[in-house]
Design an enzyme around this catalytic site. Sequence first.
Site, PDB file in Angstrom:
ATOM      1  N   ASP A  64     -23.825 -15.835  12.426  1.00 26.85           N
ATOM      2  CA  ASP A  64     -24.621 -16.837  13.148  1.00 26.85           C
ATOM      3  C   ASP A  64     -26.128 -16.583  13.065  1.00 26.85           C
ATOM      4  O   ASP A  64     -26.924 -17.490  13.286  1.00 26.85           O
ATOM      5  CB  ASP A  64     -24.192 -16.890  14.626  1.00 26.85           C
ATOM      6  CG  ASP A  64     -24.183 -15.511  15.288  1.00 26.85           C
ATOM      7  OD1 ASP A  64     -24.585 -14.532  14.637  1.00 26.85           O
ATOM      8  OD2 ASP A  64     -23.775 -15.408  16.460  1.00 26.85           O
ATOM      9  N   HIS A  65     -26.532 -15.371  12.731  1.00 31.05           N
ATOM     10  CA  HIS A  65     -27.968 -15.053  12.738  1.00 31.05           C
ATOM     11  C   HIS A  65     -28.628 -15.365  11.398  1.00 31.05           C
ATOM     12  O   HIS A  65     -29.614 -16.082  11.332  1.00 31.05           O
ATOM     13  CB  HIS A  65     -28.179 -13.571  13.061  1.00 31.05           C
ATOM     14  CG  HIS A  65     -28.047 -13.231  14.516  1.00 31.05           C
ATOM     15  ND1 HIS A  65     -26.889 -13.400  15.218  1.00 31.05           N
ATOM     16  CD2 HIS A  65     -28.947 -12.719  15.391  1.00 31.05           C
ATOM     17  CE1 HIS A  65     -27.082 -13.010  16.483  1.00 31.05           C
ATOM     18  NE2 HIS A  65     -28.322 -12.591  16.605  1.00 31.05           N
ATOM     19  N   ASP A 119     -24.412  -7.044  20.159  1.00 35.20           N
ATOM     20  CA  ASP A 119     -25.466  -8.001  20.467  1.00 35.20           C
ATOM     21  C   ASP A 119     -25.707  -7.927  21.969  1.00 35.20           C
ATOM     22  O   ASP A 119     -24.759  -7.916  22.758  1.00 35.20           O
ATOM     23  CB  ASP A 119     -25.041  -9.418  20.072  1.00 35.20           C
ATOM     24  CG  ASP A 119     -26.222 -10.354  20.145  1.00 35.20           C
ATOM     25  OD1 ASP A 119     -26.825 -10.651  19.097  1.00 35.20           O
ATOM     26  OD2 ASP A 119     -26.589 -10.781  21.273  1.00 35.20           O
ATOM     27  N   ARG A 379     -35.558 -15.363  25.298  1.00 32.18           N
ATOM     28  CA  ARG A 379     -36.624 -14.378  25.051  1.00 32.18           C
ATOM     29  C   ARG A 379     -37.857 -15.066  24.492  1.00 32.18           C
ATOM     30  O   ARG A 379     -37.738 -15.909  23.599  1.00 32.18           O
ATOM     31  CB  ARG A 379     -36.150 -13.332  24.031  1.00 32.18           C
ATOM     32  CG  ARG A 379     -35.068 -12.472  24.603  1.00 32.18           C
ATOM     33  CD  ARG A 379     -34.609 -11.379  23.673  1.00 32.18           C
ATOM     34  NE  ARG A 379     -33.713 -10.531  24.430  1.00 32.18           N
ATOM     35  CZ  ARG A 379     -32.742  -9.810  23.914  1.00 32.18           C
ATOM     36  NH1 ARG A 379     -32.531  -9.797  22.614  1.00 32.18           N
ATOM     37  NH2 ARG A 379     -31.985  -9.068  24.695  1.00 32.18           N
ATOM     38  N   SER A 533     -33.077  -6.480  22.416  1.00 32.49           N
ATOM     39  CA  SER A 533     -31.927  -6.526  21.516  1.00 32.49           C
ATOM     40  C   SER A 533     -31.144  -5.209  21.466  1.00 32.49           C
ATOM     41  O   SER A 533     -31.683  -4.138  21.745  1.00 32.49           O
ATOM     42  CB  SER A 533     -32.449  -6.866  20.123  1.00 32.49           C
ATOM     43  OG  SER A 533     -31.610  -6.381  19.133  1.00 32.49           O
ATOM     44  N   ARG A 535     -30.107  -4.126  18.635  1.00 32.69           N
ATOM     45  CA  ARG A 535     -30.168  -3.725  17.224  1.00 32.69           C
ATOM     46  C   ARG A 535     -30.385  -2.218  17.083  1.00 32.69           C
ATOM     47  O   ARG A 535     -31.382  -1.672  17.544  1.00 32.69           O
ATOM     48  CB  ARG A 535     -31.241  -4.519  16.471  1.00 32.69           C
ATOM     49  CG  ARG A 535     -32.650  -4.343  16.961  1.00 32.69           C
ATOM     50  CD  ARG A 535     -33.610  -5.352  16.314  1.00 32.69           C
ATOM     51  NE  ARG A 535     -33.394  -6.680  16.868  1.00 32.69           N
ATOM     52  CZ  ARG A 535     -34.362  -7.570  17.104  1.00 32.69           C
ATOM     53  NH1 ARG A 535     -35.616  -7.297  16.810  1.00 32.69           N
ATOM     54  NH2 ARG A 535     -34.084  -8.743  17.623  1.00 32.69           N
TER      55      ARG A 535
HETATM   56  C1  MIC Z   1     -31.591 -11.031  19.773  1.00 35.54           C
HETATM   57  O1  MIC Z   1     -31.400 -12.002  20.483  1.00 35.54           O
HETATM   58  O2  MIC Z   1     -32.612 -10.325  19.830  1.00 35.54           O
HETATM   59  C2  MIC Z   1     -30.515 -10.659  18.765  1.00 35.54           C
HETATM   60  C3  MIC Z   1     -31.044 -10.955  17.425  1.00 35.54           C
HETATM   61  O3  MIC Z   1     -29.374 -11.455  18.970  1.00 35.54           O
HETATM   62  C4  MIC Z   1     -30.184  -9.198  18.956  1.00 35.54           C
HETATM   63  C5  MIC Z   1     -29.296  -8.636  17.931  1.00 35.54           C
HETATM   64  C6  MIC Z   1     -29.999  -8.313  16.656  1.00 35.54           C
HETATM   65  O4  MIC Z   1     -31.127  -7.830  16.667  1.00 35.54           O
HETATM   66  O5  MIC Z   1     -29.374  -8.542  15.613  1.00 35.54           O
HETATM   67  C7  MIC Z   1     -29.596  -8.841  20.324  1.00 35.54           C
HETATM   68  O6  MIC Z   1     -29.840  -9.542  21.273  1.00 35.54           O
HETATM   69  O7  MIC Z   1     -28.950  -7.797  20.458  1.00 35.54           O
HETATM   70 FE1  SF4 Z   2     -28.650 -15.487  18.681  1.00 37.54          FE
HETATM   71 FE2  SF4 Z   2     -29.682 -13.455  20.086  1.00 37.54          FE
HETATM   72 FE3  SF4 Z   2     -30.799 -15.878  20.141  1.00 37.54          FE
HETATM   73 FE4  SF4 Z   2     -28.488 -15.496  21.303  1.00 37.54          FE
HETATM   74  S1  SF4 Z   2     -30.420 -14.543  21.883  1.00 37.54           S
HETATM   75  S2  SF4 Z   2     -29.046 -17.222  20.005  1.00 37.54           S
HETATM   76  S3  SF4 Z   2     -27.513 -14.043  19.939  1.00 37.54           S
HETATM   77  S4  SF4 Z   2     -30.640 -14.545  18.371  1.00 37.54           S
END
Ligand code: MIC
Ligand code: SF4
Length: 641
Positions: A64-65, A119, A379, A533, A535
């Site tokens: 999805d990313h 995630d 965010r 995140s 990550r």
């Molecule tokens: C995000 O919303 O920051 C992400 C991208 O979904 C991350 C995961 C990632 O960095 O791949 C998260 O929330 O953990």
């Molecule tokens: Fe995707 Fe993270 Fe954004 Fe949710 S917050 S839509 S998991 S990138």
Amino acid sequence: MGKTIAQKIMEAHLVSGTLTPGSEAALRIDQTLTQDATGTLAYLEFETMGIPRVKTELSIAYVDHNTLQCGFENADDHRYLQSVAAKYGVYFSRPGNGICHQVHLERFGKPGKTLIGSDSHTPTGGGLGMLAFGAGGMDVAVAMGGGAYYITVPKMYKVHLTGALRPFVTAKDVSLALLRILSVKGGVGAIIEWGGPGIAGLTVPERATITNMGTELGATTSIFPSDDVTRRFLRAQGREADFVPLESDPDARYDRVIEIDLSTLEPLAACPHSPDNVAEVRTLSHVRVDQVCIGSCTNSSVQDLTKVAAILKGKTVAPGVSLAISPGSRQVLTELSRSGALADLLASGARLLECACGPCIGMGLSPNSGGVSLRTFNRNFLGRSGTKDAQVYLVSPETAAASALTGWITDPTTLPPICPAALPERFCTDDSAVLPPAEDGSQVTVLRGPNIRPFPQSRPFADTLNAQVVLKVGDNITTDHIMPAGAKILPYRSNIPHMAQFCFQVCDPDFPQRARDAEEGILVGGANYGQGSSREHAALVPMYLGIRCVLAVSFARIHAANLINAGILPLTFADPADYAKIAQGHTLRLTGIGDGMAAGKIPVLDVDTGEMIPALCSLSQRQQRILRSGGLLNYTREGGQ
Ligand code: MIC
Ligand code: SF4
């Protein structure tokens, strides 16, 4: 003594440890999820464990990313994920099927079960009464292999809701109201349970918006009871058999209780650049809007987008505004097309994007220079949209739609009443985009593209560390600062050496070279270091660049675990005032690290000033062993549990 919902689920899943707050508990994990941007590493890690098939009740890999596919990298990663999933017993949700948290809520989440996901917004499942945690990829890999998930047992907070939301005031506004009370640090070390008579009026997708945004409070997770509302949702998904009732005991004890009367709330917005920088929407009517993005795992349900369509119906988006809508899942898009809401969205001039994370993670749709972007996401960290000088506001879908029409931030409660299409009694439940694993995985070949690079090796700790402070940063440093995402960098999530050149790019573009030159380095941070995140790249890349220790005022939960898993020592200042004494470029000497880890304190000498800076480390015995081995992978290879 009575128990909270989370305590009941933890007790039923306790493998070892106790449920005393602050102690370490190991929990059995029923379900895991990964997404593609963190999943490639998680499965590479799983492969090194040599386990032929996952041992969970359900493991699922979502894509999805990284769906832009501007080169071969993402497509190769998708092929890798599909093949590795088929081989090891993992379901595979194809690109286009939707955002992991939305699809999981609709199709797989079950009240009373435990879930960990690579995630940070995995707590979305708490909207259904699941105990769901965001975790680093290595922890997910271990859980897939049947290992326990280790947590520091959290405190219990309760948010007691009374009253009912007024028209055009939404679950997003409830989340923002709590962020205003608690701030992005206020939930650290706590599980937030939602209850009170007010929850009866909140649907499962609305509850999921709230548990999703609990991540922005730093909370370990958030959870709602499983009640009649839950049962109705599961019935509409054709899954009533998955329903179990769940509630806390009347005499359950909470460390803190926060009362919110829903009828007193009004539309709110998180102003740049933090989700807790909250203001009333009506006070922002002087702000002209360039872009509006509606979607993300926070606000992209059928209910959200049906209301947006009702607001936009028969009107057109202001000429100065670009409106983009990304439905959360194929189910959402199908329902919108069935009800006719999709036609209303398109007629208004909205741009329809794929069912994926998209602009939320900077995958396209970066705003214009200095642009104002209203987003229904969770965010608004500096630079996350892809445009560093953009001003990103987080708002509800209703506020977003109202503002898209006027071109100014607009309070939706000033709109005439709307009649959104009725929500379906039974959703379209076509799971054909979720591929089951092969019955015999031994016949499946895992397909790896050239972008998948070997995993960086961390080193065990010696007893002394003499290293330079290669970077000093302030409070609330997010993982988006440490290891940015976005369309240019995300395709390299399985290529740590390539990613390294972007580490701390937002704070100091010279950091990677300086860290390389120093060979071994220390980072100094303020409060809540590593928020955001899950990550693990935000730990693995610094490790690859030679960072051995992060000395901070305090840490965000998932990031602290990721540092330990990567073999980096997280230390906190015994006296936060000492933060000011250390300057970038100073050399720090840590001695007696082995004994210090066990004792919970390590003496740090600032060689440049000659001053001792007492530092603390609160590490469980298992975490000490992981650090001594040089990280979780080494530890697991050596037979550690
Ligand atoms: C995000 O919303 O920051 C992400 C991208 O979904 C991350 C995961 C990632 O960095 O791949 C998260 O929330 O953990
Ligand atoms: Fe995707 Fe993270 Fe954004 Fe949710 S917050 S839509 S998991 S990138």
